[in-house]
Scaffold this active site. Structure first.
Site, mmCIF file in Angstrom:
data_model
loop_
_atom_site.group_PDB
_atom_site.id
_atom_site.type_symbol
_atom_site.label_atom_id
_atom_site.label_comp_id
_atom_site.label_asym_id
_atom_site.label_seq_id
_atom_site.Cartn_x
_atom_site.Cartn_y
_atom_site.Cartn_z
ATOM 1 N N ARG A 1 45.907 31.916 44.419
ATOM 2 C CA ARG A 1 44.890 30.942 44.990
ATOM 3 C C ARG A 1 43.597 30.948 44.171
ATOM 4 O O ARG A 1 43.067 30.392 43.745
ATOM 5 C CB ARG A 1 44.809 31.090 46.497
ATOM 6 C CG ARG A 1 44.394 29.863 47.117
ATOM 7 C CD ARG A 1 42.804 29.833 47.031
ATOM 8 N NE ARG A 1 42.142 31.105 48.032
ATOM 9 C CZ ARG A 1 40.946 30.991 47.882
ATOM 10 N NH1 ARG A 1 40.157 30.221 47.261
ATOM 11 N NH2 ARG A 1 40.380 32.169 48.530
ATOM 12 N N ASP A 2 42.863 32.062 44.643
ATOM 13 C CA ASP A 2 41.311 32.206 44.166
ATOM 14 C C ASP A 2 41.529 32.332 42.700
ATOM 15 O O ASP A 2 40.567 31.900 42.023
ATOM 16 C CB ASP A 2 40.885 33.310 44.950
ATOM 17 C CG ASP A 2 39.260 33.140 44.955
ATOM 18 O OD1 ASP A 2 38.741 32.080 44.496
ATOM 19 O OD2 ASP A 2 38.483 34.005 45.434
ATOM 20 N N HIS B 1 36.353 40.313 51.092
ATOM 21 C CA HIS B 1 36.632 39.519 49.985
ATOM 22 C C HIS B 1 35.444 39.342 49.047
ATOM 23 O O HIS B 1 34.436 38.775 49.186
ATOM 24 C CB HIS B 1 36.773 38.271 50.282
ATOM 25 C CG HIS B 1 37.189 37.231 49.202
ATOM 26 N ND1 HIS B 1 38.547 36.802 49.164
ATOM 27 C CD2 HIS B 1 36.666 36.426 48.204
ATOM 28 C CE1 HIS B 1 38.593 35.968 48.069
ATOM 29 N NE2 HIS B 1 37.437 35.686 47.508
ATOM 30 N N CYS C 1 36.222 31.500 35.553
ATOM 31 C CA CYS C 1 35.980 31.667 34.108
ATOM 32 C C CYS C 1 34.644 32.606 33.880
ATOM 33 O O CYS C 1 33.442 32.214 34.511
ATOM 34 C CB CYS C 1 35.842 30.578 33.406
ATOM 35 S SG CYS C 1 35.292 30.914 31.482
ATOM 36 N N ASN D 1 37.393 37.743 41.123
ATOM 37 C CA ASN D 1 37.651 38.449 42.043
ATOM 38 C C ASN D 1 37.523 40.030 41.535
ATOM 39 O O ASN D 1 37.641 40.277 40.516
ATOM 40 C CB ASN D 1 39.161 38.200 42.697
ATOM 41 C CG ASN D 1 39.085 36.934 43.397
ATOM 42 O OD1 ASN D 1 39.385 35.775 42.800
ATOM 43 N ND2 ASN D 1 38.613 37.024 44.802
ATOM 44 N N HIS E 1 33.711 39.458 44.832
ATOM 45 C CA HIS E 1 33.794 38.776 43.754
ATOM 46 C C HIS E 1 33.114 39.846 42.853
ATOM 47 O O HIS E 1 32.253 40.778 43.471
ATOM 48 C CB HIS E 1 33.350 37.836 43.314
ATOM 49 C CG HIS E 1 34.327 36.471 43.833
ATOM 50 N ND1 HIS E 1 35.168 35.484 43.001
ATOM 51 C CD2 HIS E 1 34.740 36.244 45.197
ATOM 52 C CE1 HIS E 1 35.804 34.987 43.568
ATOM 53 N NE2 HIS E 1 35.669 35.137 45.081
#
Lengths: 299, 299
Positions: A15-16, A206, A239, A248, A208
């Site tokens: 998904r992410d 969550h 990207c 992530n 990044h």
């Protein structure tokens, strides 16, 4: 698949990881998901039921959902951004749903064309839909630490949203470092406040890795009481060369960090490396994972 | 240049960052050092007095040392691997010296053609040389956590070496995660034991980022009491594509991690980004820093 884990990682690459990539085929997604299942991970966010115009990479959400019954031991989930998305998800057989509420009004308007309050208010309807299908709802508070438009999100605002989302039906909650700017001191502060505000409610985080501190933030979240962490095979997700978009934290790096310290994730690191290779192959470009690079250099 | 810092970062790009690169000109090193000085960093490891055959990139150590008097506010140091190296360093005007003792006999033999015990025994001679010149000696215990040949280094062995090195004349000590495999739980354990074993002795830590957990390890070291951390502009240090070699943690990422959390480093992040660009330009290839990539993508 049994036993209590020290850390329960949710794999979000399908998904992410894929959402801002050029759309890949459903077959390629199946290949990626199969590689992820082989790692032993117990939870996989498989797709998103969102606007196919806004997120073309997720346009095959129903087709992806159809594939999932072949892996009955894994808990698959899908992300939604509206009650309509939740209805589509449960119609496709998905019973674990993530609904996003952004802590930033500006981002909420840009991302979902509604204010934070409006998005939050719809939590009840989303929860009804999911619970009506016998499922469980997680509310992810996006921009939990920072917003590119509004700057730092006050801790009190994020914590307030968590409490309200729980009251409105969320079975679990997640703090989203959507732009990858959180750092350990601020992670500890927000997680500490959140754990106090919604005791007993499963709380995830969550991260990044925009500025390199993603794994340090994940570690800080763990220290502050978080036991559910999102990560993406290879560090896929955005990207690295696109403004504002970054990957992530990489699943294999997170697994190594914990398992090396004697903390169980239930995930096999070698299988993770294979999954990261598959992720890179599926998107057709290099992925940010340092661990993958080091393993490749060794072989 | 005044005030007490929460974290005292030592910039190691001119030494650890460049040592396995194709040799660059002394003028290029001067350009890099000037960019580093402009960041506000207080300590820079400028070069190494080691065998020019073994490390051709450091063959101009004396020439580099000659340049340093133009920056009187910065504490420059040099690494040595033998008493002879220490004599050359002080002859070149260097008064802050790092001497490496590897916790692994196998690595010590491979790296310095002597056992750990033999290397340790020479600490007294190195200390005499450095102290005779009015300087200060730091002993860096390499392979403090892991060795590629011998596996995990017992905590007791590393701690024992720290105590002995201090007794033999080291004014400060440093734990070297030479191959970048340490992770937060084990960092906390070793640093905790070290702080107890040599109370009051300045203790630093040096991490590489082979498996992505370098910044998390640095944060764990800080939490366990370390206030001196090594880092390298751009994450330079070892080609990411060379077996076993990987970059140091990136100075700009470490500065961001601490400053974002309200912990002072005395270092200007924007100037760090400029220095990282200079580092990339000097070596002529991309550097691993994620922060640098994110900043470039924004502009």
């Amino acid at each position: 698949m049994t036993g209590v884990l020290d850390v329960d990682i949710r794999e979000v690459a399908p998904r992410d990881g894929l959402q801002i990539e050029k759309p890949v085929s459903t077959a390629a997604k199946a290949r990626l998901i199969a590689a992820l299942v082989a790692t032993g991970v117990r939870r996989i966010e498989a797709t998103a039921f969102v606007s196919p115009r806004a997120v073309p990479a997720m346009a095959d959400a129903s087709e992806v959902a159809e594939l999932l019954s072949q892996w009955p031991d894994v808990e698959f989930s899908a992300l939604v951004a509206s009650p309509g998305g939740a209805r589509r998800a449960v119609a496709a057989g998905i019973t674990r749903v993530e609904y996003v509420v952004s802590a930033s009004d500006t981002h909420s308007q840009a991302n979902a064309r509604r204010s934070t309050a409006e998005a939050l208010a719809q939590t009840a309807e989303v929860a009804d839909t999911v619970h009506g299908a016998g499922g469980l709802l997680e509310v992810i508070v996006a921009m939990a630490w920072d917003c590119p438009f509004e700057g730092r999100t006050p801790v009190a605002r994020t914590v307030d949203l968590l409490g309200r989302a729980h009251t409105l039906g969320a079975d679990s909650l997640c703090l989203g470092d959507t732009i990858g700017t959180a750092t350990p001191v601020r992670v500890g502060a927000l997680v500490g406040a959140a754990v106090e505000a919604v005791p007993g409610v499963p709380l995830g985080a969550h991260f990044h890795d925009t500025y390199g501190s993603g794994l340090a933030s994940a570690w800080a979240a763990y220290q502050a009481g978080v036991r559910r962490l999102d990560a993406s095979a290879g560090g896929l997700g955005g990207c690295p060369f696109a403004p504002g978009a970054s990957g992530n934290i990489a699943t294999e790096e997170l697994v190594h960090l914990f398992e090396d310290g004697g903390l169980s994730t239930g995930i096999d690191l070698d299988a993770c490396v294979v999954a990261a290779e598959v992720a890179a192959d599926v998107v057709g470009h290099a992925v940010p994972s340092r661990l993958l690079r080091a393993v490749r250099a060794r072989s």
